[in-house]
Design an enzyme around this catalytic site. Structure first.
Site, PDB file in Angstrom:
ATOM      1  N   CYS A 132      -1.239   1.716  -3.233  1.00  0.00           N
ATOM      2  CA  CYS A 132      -2.248   2.778  -3.064  1.00  0.00           C
ATOM      3  C   CYS A 132      -1.660   4.185  -2.966  1.00  0.00           C
ATOM      4  O   CYS A 132      -2.142   5.096  -3.635  1.00  0.00           O
ATOM      5  CB  CYS A 132      -3.067   2.527  -1.797  1.00  0.00           C
TER       6      CYS A 132
ATOM      7  N   HIS B 182     -27.218  20.962  -2.034  1.00  0.00           N
ATOM      8  CA  HIS B 182     -27.332  21.560  -3.368  1.00  0.00           C
ATOM      9  C   HIS B 182     -26.341  22.702  -3.543  1.00  0.00           C
ATOM     10  O   HIS B 182     -26.128  23.452  -2.604  1.00  0.00           O
ATOM     11  CB  HIS B 182     -28.761  22.055  -3.543  1.00  0.00           C
TER      12      HIS B 182
ATOM     13  N   GLU C 162      -6.652   1.844 -13.663  1.00  0.00           N
ATOM     14  CA  GLU C 162      -6.123   3.032 -12.977  1.00  0.00           C
ATOM     15  C   GLU C 162      -4.882   3.558 -13.690  1.00  0.00           C
ATOM     16  O   GLU C 162      -4.746   4.764 -13.927  1.00  0.00           O
ATOM     17  CB  GLU C 162      -5.787   2.684 -11.517  1.00  0.00           C
TER      18      GLU C 162
ATOM     19  N   GLU D 236     -26.247  14.848  -4.760  1.00  0.00           N
ATOM     20  CA  GLU D 236     -27.628  15.081  -4.322  1.00  0.00           C
ATOM     21  C   GLU D 236     -28.599  14.197  -5.114  1.00  0.00           C
ATOM     22  O   GLU D 236     -29.688  13.882  -4.653  1.00  0.00           O
ATOM     23  CB  GLU D 236     -28.006  16.551  -4.436  1.00  0.00           C
TER      24      GLU D 236
ATOM     25  N   TYR E  93      -8.520  -3.444 -11.612  1.00  0.00           N
ATOM     26  CA  TYR E  93      -8.235  -2.176 -10.922  1.00  0.00           C
ATOM     27  C   TYR E  93      -6.945  -1.542 -11.460  1.00  0.00           C
ATOM     28  O   TYR E  93      -6.918  -0.376 -11.839  1.00  0.00           O
ATOM     29  CB  TYR E  93      -7.942  -2.434  -9.442  1.00  0.00           C
TER      30      TYR E  93
ATOM     31  N   CYS F  33       0.828  -1.211   0.000  1.00  0.00           N
ATOM     32  CA  CYS F  33       0.000   0.000   0.000  1.00  0.00           C
ATOM     33  C   CYS F  33       0.860   1.259   0.000  1.00  0.00           C
ATOM     34  O   CYS F  33       0.684   2.151  -0.821  1.00  0.00           O
ATOM     35  CB  CYS F  33      -0.937  -0.011   1.209  1.00  0.00           C
TER      36      CYS F  33
ATOM     37  N   LYS G 232       0.390   5.365  -6.078  1.00  0.00           N
ATOM     38  CA  LYS G 232      -0.611   5.395  -7.164  1.00  0.00           C
ATOM     39  C   LYS G 232      -1.499   6.632  -7.048  1.00  0.00           C
ATOM     40  O   LYS G 232      -1.710   7.354  -8.007  1.00  0.00           O
ATOM     41  CB  LYS G 232      -1.438   4.105  -7.104  1.00  0.00           C
TER      42      LYS G 232
HETATM   43  P1  NDP Z   1      -7.372  -8.053 -10.967  1.00  0.00           P
HETATM   44  O1  NDP Z   1      -7.497  -9.449 -10.557  1.00  0.00           O
HETATM   45  O2  NDP Z   1      -8.376  -7.039 -10.484  1.00  0.00           O
HETATM   46  O3  NDP Z   1      -7.329  -7.945 -12.552  1.00  0.00           O
HETATM   47  C1  NDP Z   1      -6.490  -8.742 -13.319  1.00  0.00           C
HETATM   48  C2  NDP Z   1      -6.828  -8.497 -14.766  1.00  0.00           C
HETATM   49  O4  NDP Z   1      -5.908  -9.179 -15.602  1.00  0.00           O
HETATM   50  C3  NDP Z   1      -8.209  -9.005 -15.121  1.00  0.00           C
HETATM   51  O5  NDP Z   1      -8.779  -8.078 -16.020  1.00  0.00           O
HETATM   52  C4  NDP Z   1      -7.914 -10.352 -15.787  1.00  0.00           C
HETATM   53  O6  NDP Z   1      -8.866 -10.716 -16.742  1.00  0.00           O
HETATM   54  C5  NDP Z   1      -6.605 -10.037 -16.482  1.00  0.00           C
HETATM   55  N1  NDP Z   1      -5.777 -11.214 -16.701  1.00  0.00           N
HETATM   56  C6  NDP Z   1      -5.442 -12.173 -15.817  1.00  0.00           C
HETATM   57  N2  NDP Z   1      -4.626 -13.086 -16.385  1.00  0.00           N
HETATM   58  C7  NDP Z   1      -4.458 -12.700 -17.660  1.00  0.00           C
HETATM   59  C8  NDP Z   1      -3.739 -13.232 -18.757  1.00  0.00           C
HETATM   60  N3  NDP Z   1      -3.051 -14.358 -18.652  1.00  0.00           N
HETATM   61  N4  NDP Z   1      -3.788 -12.569 -19.928  1.00  0.00           N
HETATM   62  C9  NDP Z   1      -4.505 -11.437 -20.051  1.00  0.00           C
HETATM   63  N5  NDP Z   1      -5.203 -10.880 -19.047  1.00  0.00           N
HETATM   64  C10 NDP Z   1      -5.182 -11.508 -17.868  1.00  0.00           C
HETATM   65  O7  NDP Z   1      -5.897  -7.655 -10.571  1.00  0.00           O
HETATM   66  P2  NDP Z   1      -5.151  -6.300 -10.414  1.00  0.00           P
HETATM   67  O8  NDP Z   1      -3.741  -6.671 -10.628  1.00  0.00           O
HETATM   68  O9  NDP Z   1      -5.738  -5.207 -11.239  1.00  0.00           O
HETATM   69  O10 NDP Z   1      -5.406  -5.935  -8.888  1.00  0.00           O
HETATM   70  C11 NDP Z   1      -5.149  -6.879  -7.869  1.00  0.00           C
HETATM   71  C12 NDP Z   1      -5.944  -6.549  -6.645  1.00  0.00           C
HETATM   72  O11 NDP Z   1      -5.385  -5.416  -6.019  1.00  0.00           O
HETATM   73  C13 NDP Z   1      -7.387  -6.158  -6.920  1.00  0.00           C
HETATM   74  O12 NDP Z   1      -8.220  -7.268  -6.997  1.00  0.00           O
HETATM   75  C14 NDP Z   1      -7.701  -5.297  -5.760  1.00  0.00           C
HETATM   76  O13 NDP Z   1      -8.178  -6.105  -4.731  1.00  0.00           O
HETATM   77  C15 NDP Z   1      -6.388  -4.676  -5.384  1.00  0.00           C
HETATM   78  N6  NDP Z   1      -6.313  -3.269  -5.814  1.00  0.00           N
HETATM   79  C16 NDP Z   1      -7.201  -2.376  -5.337  1.00  0.00           C
HETATM   80  C17 NDP Z   1      -7.159  -1.059  -5.729  1.00  0.00           C
HETATM   81  C18 NDP Z   1      -8.156  -0.102  -5.200  1.00  0.00           C
HETATM   82  O14 NDP Z   1      -8.788  -0.390  -4.204  1.00  0.00           O
HETATM   83  N7  NDP Z   1      -8.356   1.039  -5.839  1.00  0.00           N
HETATM   84  C19 NDP Z   1      -6.153  -0.587  -6.661  1.00  0.00           C
HETATM   85  C20 NDP Z   1      -5.275  -1.615  -7.137  1.00  0.00           C
HETATM   86  C21 NDP Z   1      -5.357  -2.901  -6.717  1.00  0.00           C
HETATM   87  P3  NDP Z   1     -10.260 -11.448 -16.341  1.00  0.00           P
HETATM   88  O15 NDP Z   1     -11.181 -10.381 -15.855  1.00  0.00           O
HETATM   89  O16 NDP Z   1     -10.703 -12.045 -17.621  1.00  0.00           O
HETATM   90  O17 NDP Z   1      -9.925 -12.466 -15.311  1.00  0.00           O
END
Ligand code: NDP
Length: 485
Positions: free
Chosen positions: A47, A468, A181, A473, A177, A42, A50
């Protein structure tokens, strides 16, 4: 048996530090080992940096807005090295805060990698070994690359904060995410961003209407977002590589394959470190950098878990019960290493619940229900509870929804739209889900989250007087459902 410590925590991220600190403040003898920097994902590589990058990138819109409001503003150049120097100073400061929080609470901290030797013993990489009545594993997770030849050519989220310079063009792979982002951040900072997501729509699992608006907004701001697309092949770029272009944002919206147009060629074909990519849609491109945001795995390797008998799940996560206890009674685990809900505030809660359960004689299960969260895209997305799609699978619902151009940017002639949505149970009138796509949605959903967590009904929202003029709102002024589902 006398132990060296009441608690030994492995991992100095948000969850581990909080648990160590609170246990120590309760008069218990506590130690913590961290092999890297204090603050964990984080603070050091997630976080916090970022969000600072989000702030940096948002200035890109300031001149357009400012000019409409009568200011004489022009957009100068973004100086990555100046920003990243300042960013690193801030991260150093925060790491110092984490270290002193531990010290001031009386926690012994060790800058070393730790490993389990048995159910009550921890071995450190510096050769020391300690016994503890309880051991807490809070080792977090790490970003992964897909199983693809040459995937090492791509960076992951940990790398982005250490770049010497920003790439001119980047391909971001993923639709979660982190992918969304960073697509918005890098686009705002002036990088030419292409994003490939293998599924039909980004941000899988969230409310579909919200996902749609975010995707549309991302394309409007110039991100070349391609859905149903993945990398087929990637190699270091050479001058021989024929380069087509990634297509335009509107092509991407239609799921259209790449077109040939010299004007839109990424001008990066001869750049050192550039990567040639062939996509599943047939496009061949050269990008300055490829960024895999394809998920994170729990940090469970080389911790001695198997030797001690701690059960590990299918994705490499530590299996725990509702009290965060592992299959070995003296060993607990919290945070991303358990792969439950991988969010900082959840890890902190799990740490607090662990201390309450183990040291305060008050067994406290972790409440993972109705967790508000935000995705820091531009516009932001704040969400709590069930999406329309999840809710209608469970029971009949009314959908209250409005999408409009907010006052601030509409005045500046900008196309930005926002979305305010409530998913309401027909039977009980309870608000089951609230979804906001708008600037500041993260701040708004924190407040709406309290109401939803308390079990507020649509009528409770209705009898709350509007503030407002604000965007939010609309959440208390939507009288008629847009549809039933
Ligand atoms: P996520 O699991 O959210 O997303 C991974 C993405 O990669 C998905 O779109 C997935 O597709 C895709 N993917 C996975 N494997 C492959 C592959 N082999 N080829 C192509 N695409 C692939 O992971 P993140 O890394 O974005 O984030 C991890 C975690 O970190 C989040 O789940 C969240 O809990 C936390 N986080 C929270 C934030 C916040 O609160 N703002 C900010 C950043 C992270 P598919 O959907 O098809 O599985």
């Amino acid at each position: 048996m006398a132990f060296d410590y009441d608690l030994f925590v492995i991992g100095g991220g948000s969850g581990g530090v909080r648990a160590a600190r609170v246990a120590a403040q309760g008069g218990h003898k506590v130690a913590l080992a961290e092999e890297d920097r204090y603050g964990g994902t984080c603070v050091i590589r997630g976080c916090v940096p970022k969000k600072l990058m989000v702030f940096a990138s948002e200035f890109a819109h300031a001149p357009t807005e400012g000019q409409a409001y009568g200011w004489d503003l022009t957009l100068g150049k973004f100086d990555w090295s100046k920003f990243s120097k300042h960013l690193n100073t801030e991260l150093d400061r925060l790491e110092g805060v984490y270290r002193s929080l531990l010290k001031n609470s009386g926690v012994d901290s060790f800058d070393a990698r730790a490993r389990l030797k048995d159910a009550h013993t921890v071995e450190l990489s510096d050769g020391q070994s300690f016994t503890a009545k309880h051991i807490l594993l809070a080792t977090g997770g790490h970003p992964t690359r897909p199983d693809l030849p040459n995937a090492h050519l791509g960076m992951v989220s940990d790398d982005i904060f250490h770049l010497d310079a920003l790439p001119k063009s980047v391909l971001i792979v993923g639709g979660g995410y982190i992918a969304c982002e960073f697509a918005c951040i890098l686009n705002g900072l002036g990088v030419e961003v292409t994003q490939y997501y293998r599924g039909a729509q980004i941000l899988r699992g969230f409310d579909e209407e919200a996902r749609g608006l975010i995707a549309e907004s991302m394309r409007e701001t110039g991100i070349n977002l391609f859905v149903g697309t993945n990398i087929l092949e990637m190699v270091p770029a050479s001058e021989d590589h024929a380069v087509s272009h990634a297509g335009t944002a509107s092509d991407a919206a239609m799921g259209a394959p790449a077109k040939d147009s010299e004007d839109l060629l990424p001008k990066t074909a001869k750049r050192d470190g550039a990567v040639w990519v062939k996509a599943t849609n047939g496009a061949e491109n050269v990008f300055d950098a490829v960024f895999f945001a394809t998920g994170r795995d729990p940090n469970t390797k080389d911790l001695g878990l198997e030797d001690v008998g701690v059960e590990i799940g299918r994705r490499g996560e530590i299996v725990v019960d509702e009290y965060s206890q592992t299959s070995v009674p003296s060993i607990y685990a919290i945070g991303d290493v358990t792969n439950r809900v991988n969010l900082t505030p959840v890890a902190i809660r799990e740490g607090m619940a662990f201390v309450e359960t183990v040291f305060n004689g008050n067994p406290t299960p972790v409440d993972h229900d109705l967790i508000p969260s935000a995705v820091f895209t531009q516009p932001e997305f704040g969400t709590v509870g069930l999406s329309e799609e999840e809710a209608r699978e469970k029971e009949p619902v009314d959908i209250y929804c409005t999408s409009f151009r907010p006052m601030r940017t509409a005045f500046a002639g900008m196309p930005n739209r926002v979305l305010m949505k409530l998913v309401v149970s027909k039977a009980t009138q309870k608000v089951l889900g609230c979804h906001i796509v708008a600037p500041g949605a993260g701040e708004m959903i924190q407040m709406a989250g309290i109401a939803v967590k308390m079990g507020a009904t649509k009528q409770d929202f209705d009898r709350t007087v509007a503030v407002h003029p604000t965007m939010s709102e609309e959440l208390v002024t939507m009288r008629e459902p847009m549809r039933s589902a």
